[in-house]
Design an enzyme around this catalytic site. Sequence first.
Site, mmCIF file in Angstrom:
data_model
loop_
_atom_site.group_PDB
_atom_site.id
_atom_site.type_symbol
_atom_site.label_atom_id
_atom_site.label_comp_id
_atom_site.label_asym_id
_atom_site.label_seq_id
_atom_site.Cartn_x
_atom_site.Cartn_y
_atom_site.Cartn_z
ATOM 1 N N ASN A 89 -2.354 -0.645 1.717
ATOM 2 C CA ASN A 89 -2.829 0.747 2.078
ATOM 3 C C ASN A 89 -4.257 0.997 1.492
ATOM 4 O O ASN A 89 -4.040 0.877 0.263
ATOM 5 C CB ASN A 89 -1.588 1.757 0.806
ATOM 6 C CG ASN A 89 -2.509 3.192 1.177
ATOM 7 O OD1 ASN A 89 -2.735 3.932 1.631
ATOM 8 N ND2 ASN A 89 -1.677 3.698 -0.254
ATOM 9 N N TRP A 90 -4.672 1.385 2.522
ATOM 10 C CA TRP A 90 -6.059 1.382 2.644
ATOM 11 C C TRP A 90 -6.855 2.578 1.860
ATOM 12 O O TRP A 90 -7.661 2.962 1.766
ATOM 13 C CB TRP A 90 -7.496 0.868 3.637
ATOM 14 C CG TRP A 90 -7.082 0.197 4.307
ATOM 15 C CD1 TRP A 90 -5.806 -0.918 3.409
ATOM 16 C CD2 TRP A 90 -7.809 -0.639 4.875
ATOM 17 N NE1 TRP A 90 -6.528 -2.793 4.076
ATOM 18 C CE2 TRP A 90 -6.822 -2.356 5.260
ATOM 19 C CE3 TRP A 90 -8.244 -0.101 5.998
ATOM 20 C CZ2 TRP A 90 -7.431 -3.281 6.324
ATOM 21 C CZ3 TRP A 90 -9.052 -1.781 7.184
ATOM 22 C CH2 TRP A 90 -8.333 -2.575 6.946
ATOM 23 N N LYS A 91 -5.512 3.990 1.704
ATOM 24 C CA LYS A 91 -6.403 5.375 1.443
ATOM 25 C C LYS A 91 -7.327 5.736 2.305
ATOM 26 O O LYS A 91 -7.807 5.141 3.568
ATOM 27 C CB LYS A 91 -6.685 5.093 0.188
ATOM 28 C CG LYS A 91 -5.683 4.710 -0.555
ATOM 29 C CD LYS A 91 -5.339 5.161 -2.428
ATOM 30 C CE LYS A 91 -4.710 3.770 -3.118
ATOM 31 N NZ LYS A 91 -4.397 4.858 -4.141
ATOM 32 N N HIS A 141 4.098 9.144 -0.329
ATOM 33 C CA HIS A 141 3.093 8.259 -1.715
ATOM 34 C C HIS A 141 2.346 9.652 -1.963
ATOM 35 O O HIS A 141 2.327 10.972 -2.382
ATOM 36 C CB HIS A 141 1.599 7.914 -0.587
ATOM 37 C CG HIS A 141 0.833 7.425 -1.446
ATOM 38 N ND1 HIS A 141 0.073 8.161 -2.858
ATOM 39 C CD2 HIS A 141 0.652 6.225 -1.668
ATOM 40 C CE1 HIS A 141 -0.385 7.073 -2.772
ATOM 41 N NE2 HIS A 141 -0.182 6.247 -2.803
ATOM 42 N N GLU A 185 0.025 10.949 -3.228
ATOM 43 C CA GLU A 185 -1.544 11.084 -3.333
ATOM 44 C C GLU A 185 -1.032 12.559 -2.318
ATOM 45 O O GLU A 185 -1.635 13.681 -1.820
ATOM 46 C CB GLU A 185 -2.676 10.499 -2.767
ATOM 47 C CG GLU A 185 -2.781 9.370 -4.272
ATOM 48 C CD GLU A 185 -3.840 8.440 -4.122
ATOM 49 O OE1 GLU A 185 -4.182 8.240 -2.477
ATOM 50 O OE2 GLU A 185 -3.462 7.360 -4.899
ATOM 51 N N GLU A 220 6.503 3.663 -6.636
ATOM 52 C CA GLU A 220 5.409 3.307 -7.509
ATOM 53 C C GLU A 220 5.299 4.459 -7.946
ATOM 54 O O GLU A 220 4.916 5.350 -8.121
ATOM 55 C CB GLU A 220 4.183 3.255 -6.146
ATOM 56 C CG GLU A 220 4.109 2.562 -4.861
ATOM 57 C CD GLU A 220 2.781 2.775 -3.999
ATOM 58 O OE1 GLU A 220 2.208 2.070 -3.659
ATOM 59 O OE2 GLU A 220 2.660 4.257 -4.078
ATOM 60 N N GLY A 234 -3.759 3.319 -9.526
ATOM 61 C CA GLY A 234 -5.260 3.070 -9.450
ATOM 62 C C GLY A 234 -5.177 2.629 -11.436
ATOM 63 O O GLY A 234 -6.664 3.079 -11.464
ATOM 64 N N SER A 253 -1.123 -0.609 -8.817
ATOM 65 C CA SER A 253 -1.902 -1.933 -10.203
ATOM 66 C C SER A 253 -2.019 -3.141 -9.415
ATOM 67 O O SER A 253 -2.008 -3.982 -10.633
ATOM 68 C CB SER A 253 -2.279 -1.275 -11.243
ATOM 69 O OG SER A 253 -3.169 -0.747 -11.315
ATOM 70 N N GLY A 309 -2.693 -0.701 -3.207
ATOM 71 C CA GLY A 309 -3.233 -0.700 -2.933
ATOM 72 C C GLY A 309 -5.223 -0.466 -2.320
ATOM 73 O O GLY A 309 -6.046 -1.301 -2.452
ATOM 74 N N GLY A 310 -5.612 -1.074 -4.128
ATOM 75 C CA GLY A 310 -7.557 -1.024 -4.117
ATOM 76 C C GLY A 310 -7.301 -2.628 -3.551
ATOM 77 O O GLY A 310 -8.133 -2.863 -3.086
HETATM 78 C C1 PEP Z 1 -1.178 2.463 -3.931
HETATM 79 O O1 PEP Z 1 -1.458 3.742 -3.852
HETATM 80 O O2 PEP Z 1 -0.353 2.831 -3.155
HETATM 81 C C2 PEP Z 1 -1.122 1.848 -5.008
HETATM 82 C C3 PEP Z 1 -0.399 0.941 -5.340
HETATM 83 O O3 PEP Z 1 -2.635 1.840 -5.009
HETATM 84 P P1 PEP Z 1 -3.010 0.609 -6.293
HETATM 85 O O4 PEP Z 1 -2.820 -0.999 -5.570
HETATM 86 O O5 PEP Z 1 -4.749 0.909 -6.268
HETATM 87 O O6 PEP Z 1 -2.601 1.135 -8.093
#
Ligand code: PEP
Length: 249
Positions: free
Chosen positions: A9-11, A97, A99, A167, A173, A211, A232-233
């Site tokens: 997920n590049w956001k 999600h 967010e 999640e 994050g 994470s 994500g990141g």
């Molecule tokens: C996400 O936003 O779906 C996520 C899992 O982010 P991160 O891996 O950065 O915690």
Amino acid sequence: MPRKLIAGNWKMNGLRSDGHALARDLALRFSTEKEPAFDMLICPPAQLLDSIGQVIAGSGVALGAQDCHRETKGAFTGDLSAAMLADIGCRFVIVGHSERRQYHNEIDLMVAEKAAAAHSAGLIAVICIGETEAERDAGEALTVCARQIAGSVPDGATAANTVIAYEPVWAIGTGRTPTVRDVMEMHAHIRAELSRKVPDADDVRILYGGSVKGSNAGELLTLPNVDGGLVGGASLQAEDFWTIAKASE
Ligand code: PEP
């Protein structure tokens, strides 16, 4: 056991130059890998979907969007429908999600409507659920996720059209992750709750997200009932994302 799905997920990250380079790198790695034991999905920001679809064409890497509207078309400025996403080559769409739930006030009913719209358009909905830190501290994590499954998974969901991403909000994050024991408990619970709504619940892919990185992917993504990861990141660098994917095998 369902085949693992490693989803990025590049956001709101990526311009044409770096987004295309990242997609090209992953497409090359995936297409030259001998019999990968995982499926790979990337979910770039909306403005890159069409062009990245062309970059990864034929590689086996799947394309997904990060959100969709519940309607197929109409006066909804700034939104994209699931049918539009399917039209440009998406196979998946993330819905609900945390967010989106936090910054766009999306509630379970809206998430279910978006997932149903995704299904109608022939897309696979990646439905996100997860408790906040306060909910976990209060001992409510299992109840919250059961409620989110009941409210966010629409009628007609099957293993073929639905993926669940667990999640925990406090792990996204932050560099923090639940214990292995907590992840196992939650994923088994999610599977049991899904069986109330989904006929082939045993085959639904349940991803862990929050994470995930190269150093913890082997531990987290090989647990029972963990059928891959939503990243994500660490999905923004090809080497990091690839390391995670390989660690899931
Ligand atoms: C996400 O936003 O779906 C996520 C899992 O982010 P991160 O891996 O950065 O915690």
